[in-house]
Design a protein around this motif. Structure first.
Motif, PDB file in Angstrom:
ATOM      1  N   PHE A 186       0.861  -1.189   0.000  1.00 17.03           N
ATOM      2  CA  PHE A 186       0.000   0.000   0.000  1.00 17.03           C
ATOM      3  C   PHE A 186       0.897   1.239   0.000  1.00 17.03           C
ATOM      4  N   GLY A 199       1.020   5.078   1.380  1.00 20.18           N
ATOM      5  CA  GLY A 199       0.386   5.933   2.369  1.00 20.18           C
ATOM      6  C   GLY A 199      -0.220   5.117   3.485  1.00 20.18           C
ATOM      7  N   VAL A 200      -0.689   5.829   4.520  1.00 18.52           N
ATOM      8  CA  VAL A 200      -1.233   5.147   5.697  1.00 18.52           C
ATOM      9  C   VAL A 200      -2.568   4.490   5.376  1.00 18.52           C
ATOM     10  N   LYS A 201      -3.425   5.187   4.625  1.00 19.64           N
ATOM     11  CA  LYS A 201      -4.752   4.662   4.314  1.00 19.64           C
ATOM     12  C   LYS A 201      -4.915   4.459   2.821  1.00 19.64           C
ATOM     13  N   GLY A 202      -3.835   4.201   2.123  1.00 24.03           N
ATOM     14  CA  GLY A 202      -3.894   4.049   0.677  1.00 24.03           C
ATOM     15  C   GLY A 202      -4.478   2.712   0.277  1.00 24.03           C
ATOM     16  N   SER A 203      -4.898   2.624  -0.974  1.00 24.19           N
ATOM     17  CA  SER A 203      -5.425   1.380  -1.516  1.00 24.19           C
ATOM     18  C   SER A 203      -4.281   0.487  -1.942  1.00 24.19           C
ATOM     19  N   THR A 225       3.655   0.720   2.569  1.00 25.87           N
ATOM     20  CA  THR A 225       3.377  -0.261   3.624  1.00 25.87           C
ATOM     21  C   THR A 225       3.323  -1.660   3.011  1.00 25.87           C
ATOM     22  N   GLN A 239       2.695  -6.062   9.382  1.00 27.94           N
ATOM     23  CA  GLN A 239       2.980  -5.057   8.354  1.00 27.94           C
ATOM     24  C   GLN A 239       4.205  -4.237   8.738  1.00 27.94           C
ATOM     25  N   GLU A 243       6.403  -0.428   7.410  1.00 29.16           N
ATOM     26  CA  GLU A 243       6.439   0.769   6.574  1.00 29.16           C
ATOM     27  C   GLU A 243       7.885   1.102   6.183  1.00 29.16           C
TER      28      GLU A 243
END
Length: 1286
Positions: free
Chosen positions: A459, A461-465, A494, A505, A507
């Motif tokens: 992924f 970003g933190v909330k990326g797809s 990530t 996970q 990063e």
């Protein structure tokens, strides 16, 4: 040339991918795992018998493995041998040889086993052999006696060593024996002679064997070779010395180097050529060595099998040999087995595939035991080169060995099966920072482990797809690849790993940097020796990266020389030398990328002098000179200059002989007899000439008769009765031998006389006396020396001495063409009377007097010479209106003859020269005085002078031109009624009856109005005021004629301006109805502001604008009240720049205040006196003066201050004093006035002309005009101007 290295995308990707794939299969060491061999000694291990033997065996596993060894297939108990120890926590053996052990006792085949509770791994079979370097066996070597031209082989036969030795041949002085196509060393170490030559005779052919492992060299006994000659030497066609026969075979293993050799005997020496039958020699892998006698093919494969033919050829024939090559192969991997990590219940396979020639056999072992006798495992099944596992359990963990072998070798590989149940773990450090250069690949690592094998997702970003698509590459080892990273690729990524036992996970950070670039690269430079050169290297880089710049020369470090100055953006080399020639590279490194750019420096200089001069082919008249060129110093030699020195006649003096092109190093030189030659050569290139070479050897040529006679033979008499014969002496170089003399011969031309001859030496002149005057002679001069005469000389014609001509030219006539040019004619004189060479005629002429001045002066005769037999000539540069005399004389080589009778002629009038001077003096407000001098050369009778003048305005434009004709007897002129403070240009010239002469010009300025009121200057092309001028001694008034046309009513035209710093005087011309009131509109030029309007008091045609801004452009126009839309065209003017006032405020000066008080007091006294006399009824003295002069000549008032102009009559020509002023009560005194002061003051009939200038005529009228007040927006009238001072 710029190279860029941005941590190679393909190589970095491949290396990192392989490393990470391996690491993905590695089980973390904190988990249980079977042993893995990590390090072992080579299969064929040759050891130095003088040192300890170390047999390596390292392994890893959990729990840590234990080690054991076998020797020659049986257990090796190291505890029973005191010389053998095993390193702690290792399986490496150390056999102590240096403390009494013998290496030979430990020869054998060793194998290491690493074992723990999960299995056992085994090493390769390691064969231990100590190296050997035996001595040569002693042998008696017989001398080799060989006939010249025969072949010879000197055998080396080195002792068998381990490993085999390196062979080379040397002499007793330890110098390598030279090898060539004729003499060379074979692959077996023997020395082959294709044919022997006498120079091969020697007694110290020594073969040396170098054993690299033990660093020892063994020497064979010297071999003696003696070559005996037989004449003639028999030539032979080629015969192969090795290999023998017509065919042979060769087997080589895949991947090795194939060496094929052919050495042939023959005379001349054969040349070897290689071909492959039915195919081509492999490109890029084929090399020829040992003068093409050895064919070398690297990294051979099965495709290189075939027949290779070597062909030996010379001029007599050829021989050939065919080598049949077969490429076999030891086993090599196709698919080596890899470690297998499985979770309970999973399936898997181990694959072991290998190839070779012949095809290898595949066998499996389990924990070092053949799988056939290993403990049973129901989860495994062997299928040839594959083991299949199904439903594995923890007890299925083991280490399996695959063995692939054929007759040329074997391969052994360990691969374990480890059964584990583990949740995912990510082995890559958290928040790891990756930095890459834009447009290059980015590889983000996510090393992981888990059992079963986790799935990996990425992924951004933190909330990326989740990342998907073609712009990303997802590798099996977890790595995310961005093939072309851009600046917007930067950010947080990530990695998520999950299996059925859990999820984790991690990063990582990616930063994409701008690439480093060299925006100004170094450029190719050519510099002369001892000059200065600079290379630029200007870079652009990412602001977060710190670049380092390194300069290299020829890919090495810069010389440690203070002449090399490395700056921020450049490299400067001072005082360049030849050693500085080369390639200079600027390398810019950052932590992420590297760029470089290179440029070549070529140092040029004058060539070095040639050397090794040699003279060959010496003949009497020629020789061949050869030389070796010196270094051209990077600038091609264009030509060679050959010089010679004559050491016999001119030692130390070098003469030019010839030049040849720069590609030529020999030249055939022509020589002269009786010269001791030395030669030297100078090389020339674009930079300059070299120093001369050292002189060649000397070469003295033989003597011979002279080849040539003396040049420049002449016969000229110095006296009327002699003949002087002269010639140019031959040089010693031309003499061709000793005893150089000259035979001088002469006889009178056209007279049947014999030749008279004399022989002289060391002179170049002979005088023949007693000759007739100026008669022709035939003359010849012949050279001779001790060996004989030169060829017959050619004859030249000379003359005996000349005498002065006897007669003068006759019938002299003069034709005057114009005032400065005349043509003179004469008759030729008889040639017999010339008594010499006729050189021409001379015309003597001189000015007798000027007809205009009738005054004689010193006579200066002029001479013109006319060459040849001419009968006329032109006399230029004569003075007009003058009387001249001339005569003509004939000229020969001796001198001039008698003069012809003087001839008188006169020149007509011409135009005069310019007046000698023009001086302009006494400038006043409205007048200038002109004085001049008559022309220096009147060139006739002066008829008049012409004066032209015109005003020049403040923009340097010229006004209308006025012309005045002045009598010739005048020498001065007073011009009156000019405009005040105006520059005028004057043109002045004189005239005769022929025309006007050249003019003289001057400029002058009338003075400024002392009242401080500026009247408008006459603009260019705007007309002029009425002008008065006076000449001495009588004043004249000349009025210009004005031509007017009927105007279109109404009309305002010719608006002119005269601008100062803060004010401007506006004037105009009006045509239309009377009694019109004018107004002036103005504004800043180019501005959109409304026009400002000023009303003109009365019907005046001028107005003063005040309060203007200095240095500003204004627009102005004039209109008439009551006439709708009637106004002039616009005019533009510019005020002067602001500056310190050049005028002093007169009102604040003490002297002016005192003067005004005195004037006021006088006026008061005058008023009192007038009042008293008026009461008495008497007459004023003024009235009496009027009665005495009934009709005086009245002068106009001055334009600028209202006072009267200058006055003069027949008795008194002095002008009025400049200080006279009008009285303060605004009255003007008139000499012919009435008693009334009031009538006196207003008795002037004044008016303004069309351009605003005041034309005031004193009329004597007593009519009174009303006085006008001073208004701020208008100028005072000329009559009232003075009142502003009171």
């Amino acid at each position: 040339m710029m190279k860029k290295k941005i941590i190679s995308a393909s190589k970095a990707s491949l290396v990192l991918l392989l490393c990470q794939m391996l690491s993905a299969l590695d089980v973390p060491l904190d988990l249980s795992q079977p042993p893995t061999i990590t390090q072992q000694s080579p299969k064929d291990y040759i050891v130095d018998p003088r040192e300890n033997i170390v047999i390596q065996c390292e392994a890893k596993g959990k729990p840590p493995p234990s080690f054991s060894w076998t020797r020659n297939g049986t257990h090796f108990d190291i505890d029973k041998d005191a010389q053998v120890t095993m390193k702690p926590n290792s399986g490496t053996l150390v056999i102590n040889i240096m403390n009494g052990g013998k290496a030979e006792a430990y020869e054998g085949v060793y194998q290491c086993t690493a074992r723990n509770e999960r299995g056992a791994a085994i090493s390769n079979n390691i064969v231990i052999r100590p190296s050997r370097s035996p001595l040569w066996t002693k042998e008696k070597l017989e001398p080799n006696q060989v006939r010249e031209g025969d072949s010879l082989v000197l055998h080396c036969r080195p002792p068998v060593g381990l490993p085999p030795p390196i062979i080379f041949w040397m002499d007793n002085a330890f110098q390598r024996l030279p090898q060539s196509e004729r003499v060379s060393q074979g692959l077996n170490g023997d020395l082959y002679f294709s044919n022997v030559q006498p120079e091969d005779t020697r007694e110290d052919y020594i073969c040396y064997a170098r054993f690299n492992h033990t660093q020892t060299i063994q020497q064979k006994q010297p071999i003696s070779v003696k070559v005996f000659s037989t004449k003639p030497v028999t030539e032979r066609q080629p015969v192969l010395l090795t290999p023998t026969g017509s065919t042979s075979t060769k087997v080589e293993l895949r991947g090795n180097v194939l060496l094929l050799e052919c050495i042939a005997a023959g005379l001349p020496t054969p040349v070897i050529r290689w071909i492959k039958e039915g195919g081509e020699l492999p490109a890029n892998r084929t090399f020829f060595e040992n003068f093409k006698k050895t064919l070398k093919i690297v990294d051979v494969s099965e495709a290189d099998s075939g027949n290779y033919k070597c062909i030996a050829r010379n001029t007599l024939g050829s021989a050939h040999h065919v080598i049949s090559v077969t490429v076999k192969a030891a086993p090599y991997w196709i698919t080596a087995p890899r470690n297998l990590v499985l979770s309970p219940g999973e399936d898997g396979t181990l694959i072991c595939r290998a190839n070779g020639n012949p095809k290898p056999d595949i066998s499996w072992l389990a924990n070092g035991v053949p799988i056939a006798i290993a403990p049973e495992d129901p989860s495994r099944k062997v299928d040839g080169d594959t083991i299949i596992f199904s439903q594995v359990q923890e007890r299925s963990s083991a280490v399996y060995q695959c063995n692939a072998s054929n007759e040329y070798g074997y391969l052994l590989a360990n691969a374990f099966v480890n059964v584990l149940a583990e949740p995912p773990r990510i082995l890559t450090a958290a928040n790891k920072l990756y930095q890459v250069i834009a447009d290059s690949p980015a590889l983000l690592d996510c090393a992981y482990f888990g059992s079963p094998k986790p799935e990996i997702e990425w992924f951004k970003g933190v909330k990326g797809s989740i990342l998907r698509g073609n712009e990303y590459v997802f590798h099996d080892n977890g790595t995310l690849e961005i093939p072309v990273a851009q600046k917007d690729s930067s950010g947080t990524y990530t990695c998520v790993a999950r299996n059925e036992l859990g999820k984790i996970q991690n990063e990582v950070q990616l930063e994409v940097k701008d690439p480093t670039m060299i925006i100004k690269q170094p450029e190719y430079k050519v510099i002369q020796r001892y000059g200065q050169v600079s290379f630029e290297c200007i870079i652009k880089h990412d602001s977060t990266l710190l670049p380092t710049v390194i300069w290299l020369k020829d890919n090495g470090e810069l010389p440690g020389d203070e002449r090399f100055l490395v700056g921020k953006d450049n490299l400067t080399i001072m005082n360049v030398t030849d050693k500085d020639d080369g390639t200079y590279t600027c390398i810019v490194n950052t932590t992420l990328d590297s760029v470089s750019a290179s440029a070549v420096l070529t140092v040029v200089a004058r060539p070095n002098p040639p050397f090794d001069l040699e003279l060959t082919g010496q003949l009497e008249r020629s020789v061949e000179l050869s030389w070796v060129p010196g270094d051209e110093n990077n600038s091609p030699i264009t030509n060679f200059v050959i010089e010679y020195e004559d050491g016999l006649h001119e030692p130390g003096v070098w003469h030019h002989q010839t030049e040849v092109p720069g590609t030529q190093t020999t030249v055939q030189l022509k020589l002269s007899p009786y010269v001791n030659y030395s030669f030297r050569v100078i090389a020339v290139n674009e930079i300059g000439r070299s120093q001369p070479s050292e002189p060649s050897e000397q070469y003295l040529t033989k003597s011979a008769n002279p080849d040539e006679n003396p040049p420049n033979v002449q016969g000229i008499g110095s006296e009327p009765d002699n003949l002087v014969i002269t010639w140019e002496s031959l040089t010693g170089f031309q003499s061709n031998g000793p005893g150089l003399q000259y035979k001088v011969s002469w006889r009178q031309k056209d007279v049947d006389d014999e030749w008279t001859s004399v022989i002289v030496a060391n002179v170049s002149k002979y005088i023949v006396s007693g000759t007739p005057t100026f008669v022709p002679y035939e003359i010849k001069v012949q050279a001779l020396n001790d060996l004989g005469y030169a060829p017959e000389p050619s004859e030249v014609i000379g003359h005996s001495g000349e005498d002065l001509p006897m007669v003068a030219p006759g019938n002299v006539q003069v034709h005057v063409i114009n005032s400065t040019l005349a043509k003179v004619h004469w008759d030729t004189v008889p040639l017999k009377t010339v008594r010499g060479h006729l050189q021409g005629y001379k015309v003597y002429y001189w000015k007798v007097q000027s007809l205009s001045r009738r005054s004689k002066r010193h006579v200066e005769k002029k001479i013109l010479t006319f060459r040849g037999n001419k009968t006329f000539g032109m006399l230029p540069g004569l003075e007009p209106y003058s009387s001249y005399k001339l005569n003509v004389r004939v000229v020969n080589g001796k001198g001039e003859g008698p003069a012809s009778p003087d001839k008188v002629f006169k020149t007509p009038e011409g135009v005069p020269s310019s007046p000698s001077f023009l001086k302009i003096t006494n400038p006043t407000l409205d007048s200038l005085t002109l004085e001049w001098g008559s022309p220096t050369h009147p060139n006739g009778v002066l008829t008049s002078y012409i004066l032209k003048f015109q005003p020049i305005n403040n923009t340097h434009e010229l006004g209308p031109l006025v012309e005045i004709r002045i009598p010739a007897n005048e020498s001065s002129l007073i011009l009156k009624n000019l405009n005040y403070s105006t520059r005028y240009k004057f043109y002045f010239n004189a005239q005769t009856s022929v025309g006007s002469g050249s003019q003289i010009t001057e400029e002058a300025v009338t003075i400024m109005d002392e009242a401080g009121f500026l009247r408008p200057a006459v603009g260019a092309g705007k007309g002029y005021s009425e002008i008065l001028f006076a000449t001495s001694p009588v004043m004249h008034t000349v009025r210009p004629t004005f031509y007017k046309v009927q105007p279109l009513y109404p009309r305002i035209r010719n608006v002119t301006t005269a601008a100062a710093e803060t004010y401007a005087n506006i004037s105009w011309e009006y045509e239309g109805p009377d009694h019109v009131n004018f107004y002036v509109e103005y504004g800043v030029a180019g501005s959109k502001e409304d026009w400002k309007k000023e009303i003109v008091n009365g019907s005046r045609s001028f107005f003063v604008l005040k309060g203007l801004t200095p240095g500003t452009a204004y627009k102005v126009r004039v209109g008439a009240e009551g006439l709708s839309g009637f106004r002039s065209s616009e005019d533009v003017f510019e005020t002067g720049p602001a500056m310190a006032s050049r005028q002093v405020d007169i009102a604040t000066q003490g002297w002016f205040i005192g003067l005004m008080c005195a004037v006021a007091l006088l006026i008061l006294i005058l008023l009192i006196v007038c009042f008293i006399r008026r009461n008495k009824g008497g007459k004023y003295p003024v009235k009496e003066k009027e009665d005495a002069h009934a009709d005086p000549e009245i002068q106009p008032m001055k334009e600028d201050d209202g006072t009267f102009g200058e006055y003069s009559d027949a008795e008194d020509h002095k002008p009025l004093k400049k200080g006279s002023r009008t009285p303060s009560d605004r009255t003007v005194k008139k000499e012919d006035s009435d008693d009334s002061l009031v009538d006196y003051g207003e008795g002037v009939n004044g008016q303004f002309n069309e351009d605003g200038s005041f034309i005031g005529q004193y009329s004597g009228k007593k009519e009174k005009e009303p006085a006008e007040g001073n208004e701020s927006s208008e100028a005072p009238s000329p009559v009232n101007a003075m009142n502003s001072f009171v």
